[in-house]
Design a protein around this motif. Structure first.
Motif, mmCIF file in Angstrom:
data_model
loop_
_atom_site.group_PDB
_atom_site.id
_atom_site.type_symbol
_atom_site.label_atom_id
_atom_site.label_comp_id
_atom_site.label_asym_id
_atom_site.label_seq_id
_atom_site.Cartn_x
_atom_site.Cartn_y
_atom_site.Cartn_z
ATOM 1 N N ASP A 101 0.949 -1.107 0.110
ATOM 2 C CA ASP A 101 -0.076 0.082 0.067
ATOM 3 C C ASP A 101 0.896 1.131 -0.100
ATOM 4 O O ASP A 101 1.503 1.454 0.948
ATOM 5 N N GLY A 102 0.918 1.948 -1.128
ATOM 6 C CA GLY A 102 1.813 3.128 -1.448
ATOM 7 C C GLY A 102 1.497 4.203 -0.271
ATOM 8 O O GLY A 102 2.242 5.216 -0.106
ATOM 9 N N THR A 103 0.260 4.260 0.194
ATOM 10 C CA THR A 103 -0.210 5.292 1.132
ATOM 11 C C THR A 103 -0.016 4.966 2.439
ATOM 12 O O THR A 103 -0.295 5.827 3.494
ATOM 13 N N ASP A 104 0.773 3.716 2.666
ATOM 14 C CA ASP A 104 0.922 3.474 4.178
ATOM 15 C C ASP A 104 2.547 4.199 4.476
ATOM 16 O O ASP A 104 3.485 3.924 4.353
ATOM 17 N N ALA A 105 2.116 5.374 5.112
ATOM 18 C CA ALA A 105 3.081 6.327 5.522
ATOM 19 C C ALA A 105 4.266 5.605 6.489
ATOM 20 O O ALA A 105 5.437 5.753 6.206
ATOM 21 N N GLY A 106 3.683 4.746 7.400
ATOM 22 C CA GLY A 106 4.617 4.030 8.297
ATOM 23 C C GLY A 106 5.519 3.417 7.569
ATOM 24 O O GLY A 106 6.864 3.199 7.853
ATOM 25 N N HIS A 107 5.154 2.421 6.705
ATOM 26 C CA HIS A 107 5.713 1.423 6.095
ATOM 27 C C HIS A 107 6.837 2.287 5.054
ATOM 28 O O HIS A 107 7.994 1.944 4.770
ATOM 29 N N ALA A 108 6.273 3.184 4.407
ATOM 30 C CA ALA A 108 7.049 4.177 3.371
ATOM 31 C C ALA A 108 8.300 4.537 4.132
ATOM 32 O O ALA A 108 9.441 4.635 3.700
ATOM 33 N N ILE A 109 8.137 5.255 5.415
ATOM 34 C CA ILE A 109 9.238 5.728 6.311
ATOM 35 C C ILE A 109 10.357 4.714 6.331
ATOM 36 O O ILE A 109 11.601 5.197 6.126
ATOM 37 N N GLU A 110 9.838 3.455 6.929
ATOM 38 C CA GLU A 110 10.833 2.699 7.225
ATOM 39 C C GLU A 110 11.618 2.187 5.733
ATOM 40 O O GLU A 110 12.777 1.990 6.037
ATOM 41 N N GLU A 111 10.877 1.852 4.909
ATOM 42 C CA GLU A 111 11.679 1.658 3.539
ATOM 43 C C GLU A 111 12.649 2.462 3.131
ATOM 44 O O GLU A 111 13.680 2.263 2.709
ATOM 45 N N LEU A 112 12.088 3.972 3.161
ATOM 46 C CA LEU A 112 13.142 5.040 2.726
ATOM 47 C C LEU A 112 14.149 4.787 3.665
ATOM 48 O O LEU A 112 15.322 5.114 3.195
ATOM 49 N N VAL A 113 13.902 4.954 5.049
ATOM 50 C CA VAL A 113 15.215 4.761 6.121
ATOM 51 C C VAL A 113 16.110 3.883 5.698
ATOM 52 O O VAL A 113 17.489 4.106 5.740
ATOM 53 N N ARG A 114 15.671 2.835 5.545
ATOM 54 C CA ARG A 114 16.357 1.403 5.477
ATOM 55 C C ARG A 114 17.285 1.787 3.967
ATOM 56 O O ARG A 114 18.572 1.364 4.119
ATOM 57 N N ALA A 115 16.518 1.916 3.135
ATOM 58 C CA ALA A 115 17.480 2.203 1.715
ATOM 59 C C ALA A 115 18.445 3.537 1.873
ATOM 60 O O ALA A 115 19.588 3.219 1.414
ATOM 61 N N THR A 116 18.140 4.476 2.428
ATOM 62 C CA THR A 116 19.192 5.501 2.522
ATOM 63 C C THR A 116 20.324 5.177 3.515
ATOM 64 O O THR A 116 21.211 5.543 2.989
ATOM 65 N N VAL A 117 19.825 4.723 4.584
ATOM 66 C CA VAL A 117 21.093 4.189 5.424
ATOM 67 C C VAL A 117 22.109 3.135 4.652
ATOM 68 O O VAL A 117 23.208 3.560 4.663
ATOM 69 N N ALA A 118 21.477 2.285 3.864
ATOM 70 C CA ALA A 118 22.252 1.340 3.048
ATOM 71 C C ALA A 118 23.220 2.300 1.864
ATOM 72 O O ALA A 118 24.401 2.179 1.855
ATOM 73 N N ALA A 119 22.686 3.402 1.521
ATOM 74 C CA ALA A 119 23.266 4.084 0.534
ATOM 75 C C ALA A 119 24.512 5.059 1.072
ATOM 76 O O ALA A 119 25.441 5.105 0.543
ATOM 77 N N LEU A 120 24.082 5.438 2.345
ATOM 78 C CA LEU A 120 24.910 6.080 2.856
ATOM 79 C C LEU A 120 26.193 5.556 3.398
ATOM 80 O O LEU A 120 27.209 6.014 3.299
#
Length: 248
Positions: A204-223
Motif C-alpha cells: 500500500d503506497g499510502t501506508d506512511a509508516g511502511h514508506a518511512i521505514e523502507e526509505l530509512v533503510r534504503a538511505t542508510v544502506a546508500a550512505l
C-alpha cells in the motif's frame, strides 16, 4: 514548459478556495499554493491567484507585496514547523550511542516530519511536496533563493550529523547521497499509487509508516556504501534498456 492554466480551471479553483477561506489572506495563500503546485511558479500570475481566491489583484499585493513574497510565505508556513521538528528529532538522534542506531535515527529525523507535516496545515504535506518538486525543477532564480533560505541551514546540520556517524565517507559523497534522498522523498510522497500498482496490490503506497521505514533503510544502506573512489567499477549499461523505461 509549464502550460498557462485555463480560465475555466481558474473558476473551478476559485470555487474550491471560496469554500475554505477563513479570511482573504488565507484564501490567497491557499489558492496560490494550489496553483503553484499544479502549474508551477512561472506560469501563474498575480491575477490568476486573485481570481482563484475570489479576490482582486490589489489584495494580493497588499498582503504579500509580490508573487515572490507570496511564495516565500508559503514556504515559511509549511517549513517553519517541519524544520523545527527535524531539529528536535536530530538533537535526540545525536545522543544515541550506537553508531548504526544513531545513523538510522538521523535519517528518520529527516524523513518523518515530511510525512507528518500534512496534519500541520490544511491542504496537507503532499500538495506542498508536489509544489517543492515543481519549484526545484523550474530553475527560477527567485525560487532557488527561497529554497536555499528555507532549507540550507537544516540540510547542513543533517549532513554534518551523518558525517559524524560516517567519518570515513567524504562529506561530498554524503552530500550527493542526501540529495538522492530528497528526490526519493519527493517521489514517494507525490506518487504513492505507483507502489501499489507495481507491487500488484501487495503493498500500500499510502501506508506512511511502511514508506518511512523502507526509505530509512534504503538511505542508510546508500550512505554506508563505499566512497566513490574506493568502490567497484560502475556496472555496464544493459543494452536496449533506457533509463526512462526503467523508471516509469
Amino acid at each position: 514548459m509549464v502550460r498557462k492554466p485555463a480560465k475555466s480551471g481558474m473558476k473551478a479553483d476559485a470555487k474550491v478556495a471560496s469554500t475554505r477561506k477563513p479570511n482573504m489572506r488565507e484564501a490567497i495563500l491557499a489558492a496560490a499554493e494550489e496553483l503553484f503546485s499544479t502549474y508551477g511558479f512561472n506560469a501563474v500570475s498575480v491575477r490568476d491567484i486573485a481570481q482563484a481566491a475570489g479576490a482582486n489583484p490589489g489584495s494580493v499585493t497588499y498582503h504579500f507585496k509580490t508573487k515572490d513574497g507570496l511564495l516565500l510565505e508559503i514556504y515559511r508556513r509549511h517549513c517553519g514547523p517541519m524544520n523545527r521538528r527535524r531539529s528536535e528529532l536530530l538533537a535526540a538522534a545525536r545522543r544515541v550511542r550506537d553508531l548504526q542506531d544513531r545513523l538510522e535515527a538521523i535519517v528518520r529525523a529527516y524523513v518523518l516530519p515530511a510525512f507528518t507535516s500534512g496534519s500541520d496545515l490544511t491542504g496537507g504535506g503532499t500538495r506542498f511536496t508536489r509544489l517543492r518538486a515543481i519549484m526545484s525543477a523550474e530553475g527560477n532564480e527567485v525560487v532557488r533563493k527561497i529554497i536555499a533560505q528555507t532549507f540550507d541551514d537544516t540540510s547542513h546540520a543533517f549532513i554534518d550529523a551523518i558525517h559524524e556517524s560516517l567519518p570515513h565517507i567524504p562529506r561530498t559523497d554524503l552530500v550527493w547521497r542526501g540529495h538522492f534522498l530528497l528526490g526519493a522523498l519527493y517521489y514517494t510522497l507525490v506518487t504513492p499509487e505507483r507502489i501499489s500498482r507495481l507491487s500488484r496490490g501487495s503493498a500500500d503506497g499510502t501506508d506512511a509508516g511502511h514508506a518511512i521505514e523502507e526509505l530509512v533503510r534504503a538511505t542508510v544502506a546508500a550512505l554506508q556504501a563505499a566512497p566513490v573512489d574506493q568502490g567497484a567499477p560502475a556496472p555496464r549499461k544493459a543494452p536496449g534498456v533506457s533509463l526512462g523505461r526503467m523508471l516509469t
